[in-house]
Design an enzyme around this catalytic site. Structure first.
Site, PDB file in Angstrom:
ATOM      1  CB  SER A 246      -0.902   0.013   1.234  1.00 22.63           C
ATOM      2  OG  SER A 246      -0.116   0.019   2.408  1.00 22.63           O
ATOM      3  CE1 TYR A 280      -4.075   0.104   4.242  1.00 23.20           C
ATOM      4  CE2 TYR A 280      -3.132  -0.271   6.413  1.00 23.20           C
ATOM      5  CZ  TYR A 280      -3.004  -0.252   5.048  1.00 23.20           C
ATOM      6  OH  TYR A 280      -1.797  -0.580   4.485  1.00 23.20           O
ATOM      7  CE  LYS A 281       0.064   3.471   4.395  1.00 22.53           C
ATOM      8  NZ  LYS A 281       1.015   2.536   3.776  1.00 22.53           N
ATOM      9  N   GLY A 327       4.565  -9.167   6.138  1.00 26.38           N
ATOM     10  CA  GLY A 327       5.317  -8.925   7.380  1.00 26.38           C
ATOM     11  C   GLY A 327       4.604  -9.627   8.533  1.00 26.38           C
ATOM     12  CD  GLN A 335      -2.424  -5.230   8.636  1.00 26.46           C
ATOM     13  OE1 GLN A 335      -2.397  -5.546   7.469  1.00 26.46           O
ATOM     14  NE2 GLN A 335      -1.359  -4.765   9.241  1.00 26.46           N
ATOM     15  CG  ASP A 442     -24.819  29.141  13.501  1.00 28.54           C
ATOM     16  OD1 ASP A 442     -24.006  29.775  12.795  1.00 28.54           O
ATOM     17  OD2 ASP A 442     -25.438  28.131  13.102  1.00 28.54           O
TER      18      ASP A 442
END
Ligand code: SPV
Ligand code: MG
Length: 670
Positions: A246, A280-281, A327, A335, A442
């Site tokens: 990735s 996910y990243k 890995g 994971q 506001d």
């Protein structure tokens, strides 16, 4: 680590194949001999300090090995009485070169696949055995007790496994055996196997059996063996190896793992799609297509494919890889379910999972930090909203009103039981929450300078795209400046609502007096903003208040089409009803005529519909407009009350974040 290769044998059973050179020079395939393969395999794993014992055809062998041009340091030790002694004596002759280091030792006629070498190198002291090969009549067997090898020889059948002469030793275990070899030879016992000298010292060694099962690992003793080995080797080389990436920045750690994977067969690199990476990243700096091209150009990569999900299911079903390489960092954590699925799918057809130690070198963290910095730069951040919409169809934005809420939106990632990841795509800088954070109503009271300050606080610590709530946009003459300022800040979009005069929050509806701008007035403001805009990627989104102000569906739709015509890059349709019906009706009717203009919704009151449903009917941006502020205020209020009533903080502390956590919440360096 050193390597010892034993090549002093005669190789008589090979017949004419060994009439002009030693057995190890027999070709397995065109240009590849047993010895060239072994030496290359060793060099590839970094073992270049090699001792080779020789017997017949010593000059031919030495000349041949030199001609291979390998980057190795090889020392030859010739046993001139190879025809009267066994290799125990050759080892004895080489003894001084073999001390002081761990050792890998192999017979010179042994052919094995790379995974076998990798596997045994990962052990302490070990000998290769196979639990799937029948016990051979005449070849080596290893007797195993308490998980260790006790005897090696051709005569043992009880508690034994088929064994192959490929050993890996710690320095300590090796020197115990070597001492015993020396003793044997000095007492004149030079005709037996070296293993006879091992068998008398196994009470002192710790050599485990390393089970290669049906992986290729065997000796070539005769022409029949050669044919079988050559064929099996072809199959081994054609094995499919899958490794997914990735990353958008390659570093030496990636190249090392690519090299290791390529040694196992034909390497297929899976490149994760932008969407899967972003889930996910973080958003990839380099788009998938470019990342694919980057991997295609790497030596040893056979094929590059796309992986669209974190799950490997589709890939495994499509390519049936013999190996999946990863890995070892996915054995735990989010994971793990993905790994479990891989193990299960591979086991269905005998595929193998190969895990390499995950490198957490701090320099790799630096690479990631640099990527984050890149992503946070205004020019990089601004266009990302458009990219995300194009990539995902539907994006989710969460309200942020200061640095810490920005960080929560930036960093919160959740994982479900399948290992899929979810995070917000960006931030909404709400007028309601920005005003509330400043203790103001506001009503466009907080001026632009102050609101830009909030954006600054958020952009300093985050990377995700931002949509700014521009209220009415103010006077057209002011709005054009706002557009420019927002572009410079790296904001991706501004949403302005078709109201004028004193603006109140839409969720008041008709409870308070609010005036809708005419189509012409709003269209003019949009067009002026688009003319003022400098960058190509900034978006001006028109917000329609017709449903809020009970002006009817027709009015809402007429305005929507008019605003798109005036140049709006998107439409936000708002409602304060608890039921989503009117919003859905609007979306369906709008989409009948306009399939592409992004639609934005703020489902605060109509909160029951899930994001997938919105996506299906054609919504592109879902804004969670105020939930973090609504979480923060009651928590603070309750704490204040608890401390007041108890005259101390002890009771309140129970539901507060620990002060040790809060002081570490924000790292010194980002
Ligand atoms: C805001 O968050 O400030 C909005 C959305 O404008 S709403 O409060 O629903 O009007
Ligand atoms: Mg607002």
């Amino acid at each position: 680590m050193k390597a010892l290769i034993l090549n002093s044998g005669l190789g008589k059973r090979m017949g004419t194949l060994t009439s002009e050179h030693p057995k190890c020079m027999t070709e397995l395939s065109v240009g590849e001999t047993i010895v060239s393969r072994q030496l290359k395999q060793l060099a590839e794993v970094g073992i270049t300090d090699i001792v080779m014992t020789t017997g017949p055809f010593v000059d031919i062998l030495e000349g041949y090995i030199k001609s291979l041009g390998l980057d190795i340091d090889i020392k030859f030790v010739n046993n001139p009485i190879y025809d009267q002694t066994n290799y125990i004596y050759s080892i004895y002759m080489a003894r001084e070169l073999l001390k002081g280091d761990d050792l890998i030792m192999m017979h010179g006629d042994l052919v094995f696949e790379n995974s076998v070498l990798d596997g045994i190198l990962a052990q302490q002291s070990a000998m290769t055995v196979s639990s799937t090969v029948a016990l051979p009549e005449k070849d080596f067997k290893a007797v195993i007790a308490d998980g260790e090898i006790k005897k090696v020889g051709i005569e043992f059948f009880d508690d034994a496994m088929a064994a192959q002469p490929l050993y890996r030793f710690t320095k300590e275990d090796w020197e115990i055996w070597l001492d015993s070899i020396c003793k044997f030879c000095e007492e004149g016992t030079t005709g037996c196997y070296a293993e006879n000298a091992l068998n008398v010292v196994t009470d002192k060694t710790h050599i485990i059996p390393f089970d290669v099962k049906d992986s290729l690992c065997g000796e070539v003793d005769n022409p029949e063996d050669l044919e079988v080995m050559s064929k099996r080797l072809e199959e081994v080389k054609a094995k499919k190896v899958y490794l997914c990436f990735s990353t958008d920045i390659l570093h030496s750690g990636h190249l090392a793992i690519l090299n290791k994977a390529a040694r196992l067969g034909h390497l297929i690199v899976g490149v994760m799609t932008d969407e899967a990476v972003a889930s996910y990243k973080r958003f990839p700096l380099v788009p998938c297509e470019e990342r694919k091209a980057m991997f295609k150009s790497i030596k040893g990569v056979w094929q590059v494919v796309e992986q669209a999900t974190l799950s490997y299911k589709d890939i495994i079903e499509k390519y049936h890889p013999d190996y999946i390489v990863h890995g070892d960092n996915w054995q735990e954590g989010f994971q793990k379910p993905i790994r479990d699925e891989v193990v299960e799918l591979l086991s269905a057809y005998g595929g193998k999972l190969v895990e390499f130690p995950y490198s957490s070198d701090p320099k790799y963290k630096e690479v990631d930090q640099r990527s984050r910095l890149e992503l946070s730069l205004p020019d990089n951040r601004r266009g990302r909203l458009r990219k995300l919409i194009a990539m995902k169809g539907l994006v989710t934005m969460m309200e942020a009103h200061d640095g810490i809420s920005g960080l929560i939106v930036e960093n919160t990632v959740v994982h479900d039981e399948t290992g899929a990841s979810y995070q917000f795509d960006g931030m909404w800088v709400s007028s309601l929450c920005d005003s509330t954070a400043k203790g103001k109503p506001d009503i466009e009271l907080v001026d632009m300078t102050s609101r830009f300050r909030t954006i600054d606080d958020i952009t300093e610590v985050t990377t995700k795209p931002i949509i700014f709530d521009g209220d009415t946009g103010g006077l057209t003459e002011h709005f054009v400046y706002t557009v420019r300022s927002l572009e410079k800040l790296g904001v991706s979009a501004v949403i302005i609502e078709d109201k004028k005069g004193l603006k109140k929050n839409s969720l008041f509806g008709t409870e308070v007096k609010q005036t809708q701008a005419t189509i012409e007035e709003m269209s003019e403001k949009i067009a002026a903003g688009k003319r003022a805009q400098k960058s190509a990627d900034f978006m001006i989104i028109a917000r329609i208040e017709s449903l809020i102000l009970e002006q009817g569906m027709e009015d809402a739709l007429t305005r929507a089409f008019a605003f798109v015509k005036a140049g709006a890059d998107g439409i936000m349709i708002h409602s304060r009803r608890a039921e989503p019906d009117e919003i859905i009706e609007f979306i369906n009717k709008f989409r009948e005529q306009d399939k592409i203009t992004p639609i934005v919704i703020v489902p605060t009151s109509f909160h029951s519909v899930k994001e997938e449903e919105w996506k299906k009917i054609g919504v592109n941006v879902v804004i969670y407009a105020n939930q973090l502020m609504r979480a923060e205020v009651p928590a603070m209020q309750q704490t204040a009350e608890e401390i007041l009533i108890n005259h101390r903080a002890q009771e309140a502390d129970e539901h507060l974040m620990g002060f040790k956590q809060i002081i570490r919440l924000i790292p010194d360096q980002i």
